[in-house]
Design an enzyme around this catalytic site. Structure first.
Site, PDB file in Angstrom:
ATOM      1  N   SER A 118       0.873  -1.184   0.000  1.00 35.40           N
ATOM      2  CA  SER A 118       0.000   0.000   0.000  1.00 35.40           C
ATOM      3  C   SER A 118       0.902   1.224   0.000  1.00 35.40           C
ATOM      4  O   SER A 118       2.079   1.139   0.391  1.00 35.40           O
ATOM      5  CB  SER A 118      -0.837  -0.018   1.285  1.00 35.40           C
ATOM      6  OG  SER A 118      -1.407   1.252   1.541  1.00 35.40           O
ATOM      7  N   TYR A 147      -2.383  -0.994  10.500  1.00 36.35           N
ATOM      8  CA  TYR A 147      -2.304  -1.148   9.038  1.00 36.35           C
ATOM      9  C   TYR A 147      -0.967  -0.613   8.525  1.00 36.35           C
ATOM     10  O   TYR A 147      -0.277  -1.272   7.740  1.00 36.35           O
ATOM     11  CB  TYR A 147      -3.476  -0.404   8.404  1.00 36.35           C
ATOM     12  CG  TYR A 147      -3.659  -0.619   6.924  1.00 36.35           C
ATOM     13  CD1 TYR A 147      -4.432  -1.671   6.444  1.00 36.35           C
ATOM     14  CD2 TYR A 147      -3.085   0.242   5.989  1.00 36.35           C
ATOM     15  CE1 TYR A 147      -4.620  -1.866   5.077  1.00 36.35           C
ATOM     16  CE2 TYR A 147      -3.270   0.059   4.630  1.00 36.35           C
ATOM     17  CZ  TYR A 147      -4.037  -0.995   4.176  1.00 36.35           C
ATOM     18  OH  TYR A 147      -4.223  -1.178   2.822  1.00 36.35           O
TER      19      TYR A 147
HETATM   20  P1  NAD Z   1     -11.463  -6.187   0.092  1.00 38.20           P
HETATM   21  O1  NAD Z   1     -12.079  -6.020   1.434  1.00 38.20           O
HETATM   22  O2  NAD Z   1     -12.278  -5.996  -1.136  1.00 38.20           O
HETATM   23  O3  NAD Z   1     -10.797  -7.636  -0.004  1.00 38.20           O
HETATM   24  C1  NAD Z   1     -10.097  -8.218   1.081  1.00 38.20           C
HETATM   25  C2  NAD Z   1     -10.021  -9.708   0.857  1.00 38.20           C
HETATM   26  O4  NAD Z   1      -9.341 -10.297   1.967  1.00 38.20           O
HETATM   27  C3  NAD Z   1     -11.407 -10.377   0.776  1.00 38.20           C
HETATM   28  O5  NAD Z   1     -11.369 -11.413  -0.175  1.00 38.20           O
HETATM   29  C4  NAD Z   1     -11.562 -10.956   2.176  1.00 38.20           C
HETATM   30  O6  NAD Z   1     -12.468 -12.057   2.255  1.00 38.20           O
HETATM   31  C5  NAD Z   1     -10.127 -11.377   2.446  1.00 38.20           C
HETATM   32  N1  NAD Z   1      -9.862 -11.634   3.852  1.00 38.20           N
HETATM   33  C6  NAD Z   1     -10.083 -10.835   4.923  1.00 38.20           C
HETATM   34  N2  NAD Z   1      -9.740 -11.485   6.059  1.00 38.20           N
HETATM   35  C7  NAD Z   1      -9.295 -12.706   5.689  1.00 38.20           C
HETATM   36  C8  NAD Z   1      -8.796 -13.834   6.396  1.00 38.20           C
HETATM   37  N3  NAD Z   1      -8.693 -13.842   7.732  1.00 38.20           N
HETATM   38  N4  NAD Z   1      -8.433 -14.927   5.696  1.00 38.20           N
HETATM   39  C9  NAD Z   1      -8.559 -14.958   4.333  1.00 38.20           C
HETATM   40  N5  NAD Z   1      -9.007 -13.911   3.610  1.00 38.20           N
HETATM   41  C10 NAD Z   1      -9.373 -12.812   4.292  1.00 38.20           C
HETATM   42  O7  NAD Z   1     -10.204  -5.234   0.097  1.00 38.20           O
HETATM   43  P2  NAD Z   1      -9.203  -4.711  -1.053  1.00 38.20           P
HETATM   44  O8  NAD Z   1      -9.293  -3.236  -1.048  1.00 38.20           O
HETATM   45  O9  NAD Z   1      -9.366  -5.462  -2.304  1.00 38.20           O
HETATM   46  O10 NAD Z   1      -7.817  -5.076  -0.365  1.00 38.20           O
HETATM   47  C11 NAD Z   1      -6.954  -6.070  -0.831  1.00 38.20           C
HETATM   48  C12 NAD Z   1      -5.535  -5.726  -0.409  1.00 38.20           C
HETATM   49  O11 NAD Z   1      -5.168  -4.501  -1.018  1.00 38.20           O
HETATM   50  C13 NAD Z   1      -5.344  -5.559   1.096  1.00 38.20           C
HETATM   51  O12 NAD Z   1      -4.111  -6.110   1.490  1.00 38.20           O
HETATM   52  C14 NAD Z   1      -5.318  -4.040   1.245  1.00 38.20           C
HETATM   53  O13 NAD Z   1      -4.605  -3.643   2.386  1.00 38.20           O
HETATM   54  C15 NAD Z   1      -4.625  -3.650  -0.027  1.00 38.20           C
HETATM   55  N6  NAD Z   1      -4.810  -2.248  -0.429  1.00 38.20           N
HETATM   56  C16 NAD Z   1      -6.057  -1.775  -0.688  1.00 38.20           C
HETATM   57  C17 NAD Z   1      -6.192  -0.453  -1.064  1.00 38.20           C
HETATM   58  C18 NAD Z   1      -7.525   0.147  -1.362  1.00 38.20           C
HETATM   59  O14 NAD Z   1      -7.589   1.375  -1.476  1.00 38.20           O
HETATM   60  N7  NAD Z   1      -8.584  -0.637  -1.520  1.00 38.20           N
HETATM   61  C19 NAD Z   1      -5.071   0.363  -1.168  1.00 38.20           C
HETATM   62  C20 NAD Z   1      -3.818  -0.162  -0.901  1.00 38.20           C
HETATM   63  C21 NAD Z   1      -3.711  -1.480  -0.538  1.00 38.20           C
END
Ligand code: NAD
Length: 265
Positions: free
Chosen positions: A147, A160
């Site tokens: 991130s 985080y």
């Molecule tokens: P999201 O909530 O859409 O997806 C998260 C996923 O993780 C889901 O499939 C959920 O079921 C899974 N998950 C959560 N807890 C879990 C567990 N205990 N075991 C197995 N799976 C689990 O979120 P996203 O935005 O797609 O995030 C995905 C990644 O991208 C994360 O690591 C997040 O930190 C990172 N990220 C997101 C953003 C953003 O702006 N959305 C920015 C930077 C980084």
């Protein structure tokens, strides 16, 4: 390797791929020809729909693992099962992640532990399980969804930010250990991507900062992003697919930002 399906005969595990960025990465890798293991939580019928949709749209094998990323034994079993089912795990995308927004002095200890487990330690355990096979085959790609918060901080996101800085360090260490084995390890560091994770933190940020929803979007989220636009999940997926290509074989230990200029400031 065919240019339309350069990852044919490769297998990819994408953790946290029932939603958001992970699902887009799994689709992107499948489109490039890889068999995929989906993982994460959600409604069983929606997960099955996503799994079956990927298999039929791209003509690959797609499997779903319900492994909980807070449980090291389940993570190891997920990798073992994928190796038995598909023969190899060539691509590991550590993407599962959650967020919690609160001041440090009110941050629940159990939330801290959960975020460190899912956003950081799960990547360590998955790598530990997948690396021996990658080394044996002298080919592997490890991609960790970090991130912008792996490079800079924001208030109220202590766990985080700590986990994401941690995964950036873990990625560099893996890159150095694996460089002689033709296995690369890189982070993708998106800025704000419009996914359920971002949407879900809006109410807490409204509360923590006393703002309206529009103010959170404009003055907190997109304030950091000079382009004033959200990154899309498909853009992140395209970078992940590129990192799996032969053209990216000399990219390792990198933290690749895709943040609309956020961390250039
Ligand atoms: P999201 O909530 O859409 O997806 C998260 C996923 O993780 C889901 O499939 C959920 O079921 C899974 N998950 C959560 N807890 C879990 C567990 N205990 N075991 C197995 N799976 C689990 O979120 P996203 O935005 O797609 O995030 C995905 C990644 O991208 C994360 O690591 C997040 O930190 C990172 N990220 C997101 C953003 C953003 O702006 N959305 C920015 C930077 C980084």
């Amino acid at each position: 390797m065919s240019s339309t399906a350069p990852l044919t005969s490769k297998t990819a595990i994408v953790t946290g791929s029932t939603s958001g960025i992970g699902l887009a990465i799994a689709r992107g890798l499948a489109q490039a020809g890889a068999d995929v293991v989906l993982n994460g939580f959600g409604k069983p019928e929606e997960i099955e729909q996503a799994r079956a949709g990927i298999a039929s749209a791209f003509g690959v094998r797609a499997h779903y693992s319900d492994a909980d990323m807070t449980k090291p034994d389940q993570i190891a079993a997920m990798v073992r099962d994928a190796e038995e089912r598909f023969g190899t795990v060539d691509i590991l995308v550590n993407n599962a992640g959650i967020q919690f927004v609160s001041a440090i002095e009110e941050f629940p200890g159990e939330k801290w532990e959960q975020i460190i487990a899912i956003n950081l330690s799960s990547a360590f355990y998955a790598m530990q399980a997948a690396i021996p096979g990658m080394k044996r085959r002298e080919w592997g790609r490890i991609i960790n969804t970090a991130s912008a918060h792996s490079l800079v901080a924001s208030p109220y996101k202590s766990a985080y930010v700590a986990a994401k800085h941690g995964i950036a360090g873990l990625t560099k260490t893996a890159a150095l250990e694996l460089a002689p084995h033709k296995v690369t390890a890189n982070c993708i560091s998106p800025g704000y991507v419009w996914t359920p994770l971002v949407e879900a933190q809006i109410p807490d940020t409204m509360k923590a900062r006393g703002l309206t929803k529009e103010q959170v979007i404009d003055d907190v989220l997109l304030k950091a992003q000079p382009t004033k636009a959200f990154v899309t999940v498909d853009q992140v997926a395209a970078l992940a697919v590129f990192l799996c290509s032969d053209a990216a074989s000399q990219i390792t230990g990198a933290n690749m930002t895709m943040d609309g200029g956020w961390t250039a400031q």
